[in-house]
Write an enzyme that holds these catalytic residues in place. Structure first.
Site, PDB file in Angstrom:
ATOM      1  N   TYR A   8       0.810  -1.317  -0.071  1.00  0.00           N
ATOM      2  CA  TYR A   8      -0.074   0.037  -0.037  1.00  0.00           C
ATOM      3  C   TYR A   8       0.657   1.092   0.018  1.00  0.00           C
ATOM      4  O   TYR A   8       0.158   2.441   0.114  1.00  0.00           O
ATOM      5  CB  TYR A   8      -1.186   0.120   1.172  1.00  0.00           C
ATOM      6  CG  TYR A   8      -0.279  -0.433   2.221  1.00  0.00           C
ATOM      7  CD1 TYR A   8       0.408   0.806   3.177  1.00  0.00           C
ATOM      8  CD2 TYR A   8      -0.363  -1.441   3.155  1.00  0.00           C
ATOM      9  CE1 TYR A   8       1.195   0.424   4.538  1.00  0.00           C
ATOM     10  CE2 TYR A   8       0.226  -1.910   4.217  1.00  0.00           C
ATOM     11  CZ  TYR A   8       1.001  -0.923   5.029  1.00  0.00           C
ATOM     12  OH  TYR A   8       1.646  -1.017   6.151  1.00  0.00           O
ATOM     13  N   GLY A   9       2.231   1.197  -0.147  1.00  0.00           N
ATOM     14  CA  GLY A   9       3.015   2.431   0.036  1.00  0.00           C
ATOM     15  C   GLY A   9       3.993   2.140  -0.890  1.00  0.00           C
ATOM     16  O   GLY A   9       3.777   2.236  -2.308  1.00  0.00           O
ATOM     17  N   THR A  10       5.502   2.132  -0.656  1.00  0.00           N
ATOM     18  CA  THR A  10       6.474   2.425  -1.456  1.00  0.00           C
ATOM     19  C   THR A  10       6.863   1.088  -2.292  1.00  0.00           C
ATOM     20  O   THR A  10       7.637   0.984  -3.200  1.00  0.00           O
ATOM     21  CB  THR A  10       7.852   2.912  -0.860  1.00  0.00           C
ATOM     22  OG1 THR A  10       7.958   1.716   0.348  1.00  0.00           O
ATOM     23  CG2 THR A  10       7.534   3.933  -0.019  1.00  0.00           C
ATOM     24  N   LEU A  11       6.153  -0.044  -1.841  1.00  0.00           N
ATOM     25  CA  LEU A  11       6.319  -1.294  -2.591  1.00  0.00           C
ATOM     26  C   LEU A  11       5.204  -1.278  -3.789  1.00  0.00           C
ATOM     27  O   LEU A  11       5.300  -2.310  -4.555  1.00  0.00           O
ATOM     28  CB  LEU A  11       6.020  -2.564  -1.983  1.00  0.00           C
ATOM     29  CG  LEU A  11       7.240  -2.785  -0.820  1.00  0.00           C
ATOM     30  CD1 LEU A  11       7.042  -3.619   0.520  1.00  0.00           C
ATOM     31  CD2 LEU A  11       8.445  -3.280  -1.780  1.00  0.00           C
ATOM     32  N   GLU A  79      10.663  -4.305   6.194  1.00  0.00           N
ATOM     33  CA  GLU A  79       9.497  -3.685   7.183  1.00  0.00           C
ATOM     34  C   GLU A  79      10.054  -3.818   8.262  1.00  0.00           C
ATOM     35  O   GLU A  79       9.211  -3.395   9.322  1.00  0.00           O
ATOM     36  CB  GLU A  79       8.163  -4.368   6.742  1.00  0.00           C
ATOM     37  CG  GLU A  79       7.858  -4.357   5.516  1.00  0.00           C
ATOM     38  CD  GLU A  79       7.374  -2.938   4.821  1.00  0.00           C
ATOM     39  OE1 GLU A  79       7.724  -2.053   5.507  1.00  0.00           O
ATOM     40  OE2 GLU A  79       6.691  -3.021   3.918  1.00  0.00           O
TER      41      GLU A  79
END
Length: 147
Positions: A8-11, A79
């Site tokens: 849901y972000g930088t991935l 993470e």
């Protein structure tokens, strides 16, 4: 247990960590949503925090079979997730996410803010009210102060 990842972000595809960690290791990437959680800005990267009624927008990423184990280890390291370690920033959990394309439910790995991080975000964080880190409709908590 071999499961896809909900990112849901930088991935997410097109984001910097997707290129660095996922490119060439996935067999499928598709828009999806996670209900029962909200997003907070890290800043610089987001944290999903469980919350009834919330929705997080992201992507369901399925690893290539021969890349799965190495990718799981790599994402845990990225993470800063170590099972049972109270210093972990995130916790990895199995959740049901919904494919945007056809509405089907899929079980996937999701990285949530670890409980101490989540508690801090709930009191001082910047909530991404639209649930989409890419567009970052954010709202600061009244007690938030830049650190």
């Amino acid at each position: 247990m071999t499961l896809p990842f909900f990112v849901y972000g930088t991935l997410r595809p097109g984001e910097p960590n997707h290129d660095a960690f996922l490119r060439g290791r996935t067999g499928a990437e598709e828009p999806a949503r996670l209900t029962g959680a909200v997003l907070y800005d890290g800043p610089g990267y987001p944290y999903a925090v469980p919350e009834p009624g919330g929705v997080v927008r992201g992507d369901l990423v399925t690893a290539l079979p021969d890349a799965y184990e190495a990718l799981l280890t790599t994402l845990d390291e990225l993470e800063e997730y170590v099972p049972g370690d109270p210093r972990s920033l995130y916790e990895r959990a199995v959740c049901e996410v919904t494919r945007e394309t056809d509405g089907t439910a899929v079980r996937a790995w999701v990285y949530f803010a670890a409980p101490p991080v989540a508690a801090s975000l709930r009191t001082r964080g910047t909530r991404i009210t639209n649930g989409d880190w890419r567009t970052r409709g954010g709202e600061r908590h009244p007690g938030y102060a830049e650190g």
